[in-house]
Design an enzyme around this catalytic site. Structure first.
Site: not given
Length: 419
Positions: A5-7
């Site tokens: 998850s997430c960037d």
């Protein structure tokens, strides 16, 4: 839990067009989680006052800066945000050799908000977060669920002049200064041998564990990362895709290009499924201190087909962001009562409710959905064109911008209603 998850991205001159720093993040969270966008003005506090974060109470600062935050509605901290001094912070979940602590302490999201509230530069935010980390530690479930989900955190932090990457393992940490170019982070350690600040015991701890021989050049990522190749490979796939997308536009990265990167589904950056992109942020920070920063937020999931990036500018006398603020349940909130997470209240804000309805239309009615999406994109382009005038010429009448974000939300909801 595998890294999934997430960037977070930052681009500095000469990678950007003009003398602007471009910051961006997709917040990838549980698909049923509501993310709100909220504003808190600057405030002074008396000596000895306490602050209740998501799980624990800490000492309050004597002064907090004005902040705009994109945050999961159930917790105190934030996934990403900015402050009145144009400091921007986003965090990432990271896993490594040291196990993530399930004991309740500060969440990485609490540290994002604390850094924004207490620091007027990126470097000071590194100092604030690392100091609080050493004093209080990080830990506790990062999901509104009885099933605990824990991780360490990395932070990408930017201001008008530079950016910093801060990576943590428990109370230990390392930080790298970024003076130019571009950088992206996902769910893996990325600091190698260039370390500009660090925990005093970080190297000795690694040596005592047998992870480092004490003689070879110290590489933070190599020493503290998983040694299982499969986990490293899975964590790095989106990182490499993001780096490639930034590289394609190197030298002319703009807010619009950053939005396009956050919307990219083929790379996995715009995530779908049980973990999905629940909120997105793009900030434009001019190096000229006389010019305002512009911070765009969606406050809703899926920036590619169902969300509009709406602008926010720090000015005096800002109005509350009511349309993107979730209901408050105070002391009766299931997050506050122990045992925690025994139920989930309705946290949908006004925009989220409208967004869910139009999302169903877009998915089920192709022609009608395209009409809605086209109208949303036109609105977004109009707003971005207006913001370019402020980014180049400054604010002649800041009082006209006190309801910039709420009025943009209202216009977005009008697009839904008309279609």
């Amino acid at each position: 839990m595998k890294p999934s998850s997430c960037d977070t991205f930052v681009a500095l001159p000469p990678s950007t067009e003009g003398q602007h720093i471009i910051f961006g993040k997709n917040s990838d969270r549980s698909c049923d989680e509501v993310q709100e966008v909220v504003y808190f003005p600057a405030r002074d506090y008396n000596a000895g006052e306490k602050l209740e974060c998501t799980y624990i109470e800490i000492e309050q600062a004597s002064h907090t800066h004005a902040v705009v935050l994109s945050k999961p509605a159930w917790l105190w901290g934030a996934e990403m945000g900015a402050n009145e001094h144009q400091v921007c912070i986003g965090n990432e979940a990271v896993w490594g050799r040291e196990s993530a602590d399930g004991n309740e302490a500060l969440l990485g999201m609490d540290l994002v908000r604390l850094g924004l509230e207490r620091a007027d530069t990126a470097e000071k935010a590194v100092d604030v977060i690392s100091d609080l980390l050493e004093r209080y530690g990080q830990g506790g479930s990062c999901m509104e669920d009885t099933c605990s989900f824990t991780y360490h955190n990395s932070f990408l932090i930017a201001d008008r002049t530079e950016a910093w990457l801060l990576e943590t393992s428990g109370k230990l940490w390392a930080a790298e200064r970024l003076g130019g170019g571009y950088r992206n982070i996902s769910n893996q350690y990325d600091i190698t041998t260039k370390i500009d600040k660090e925990h005093l015991q970080m190297r000795e701890y690694a040596r005592s564990k047998g992870w480092w021989d004490g003689k070879s050049p110290f590489n933070f990522a190599a020493v503290y990362s998983y040694m299982t190749p499969g986990k490293i490979e899975e964590a790095g796939s989106r990182y490499h895709e993001g780096k490639t997308l930034l590289g394609r536009s190197n030298g002319h990265i703009t807010a619009e290009i950053m939005m396009d990167i956050l919307r990219d589904k083929d790379s996995g950056i715009n995530m779908e499924g049980m973990f999905m992109t629940t909120g997105s942020m793009v900030s434009v920070i001019p190096r000229d201190p006389s010019l305002p920063g512009v911070h765009y937020f969606t406050a809703t999931p899926d920036p590619e087909s169902r969300s509009v990036f709406k602008p926010f500018i720090f000015v005096e006398n800002l109005k509350p962001l009511k349309e993107t603020t979730s209901p408050s349940y105070g002391a009766d909130d299931p997050v506050k009562r122990k045992p925690r997470f025994q139920s989930k209240p309705d946290r949908k804000h006004q925009l989220f409710v409208k967004h869910q309805l139009v999302g169903a239309i877009i998915e089920c009615h192709k022609e009608r959905g395209k009409k809605i999406t086209d109208s949303m994109r036109r609105l977004e382009k109009e707003k971005m064109s207006q913001m370019e005038k402020f980014l180049s010429g400054g604010l002649d009448e800041p009082d006209l911008l006190v309801d910039l974000f709420p009025s943009s939300v209202q216009e977005e909801m009008c697009v839904y209603s008309k279609n």
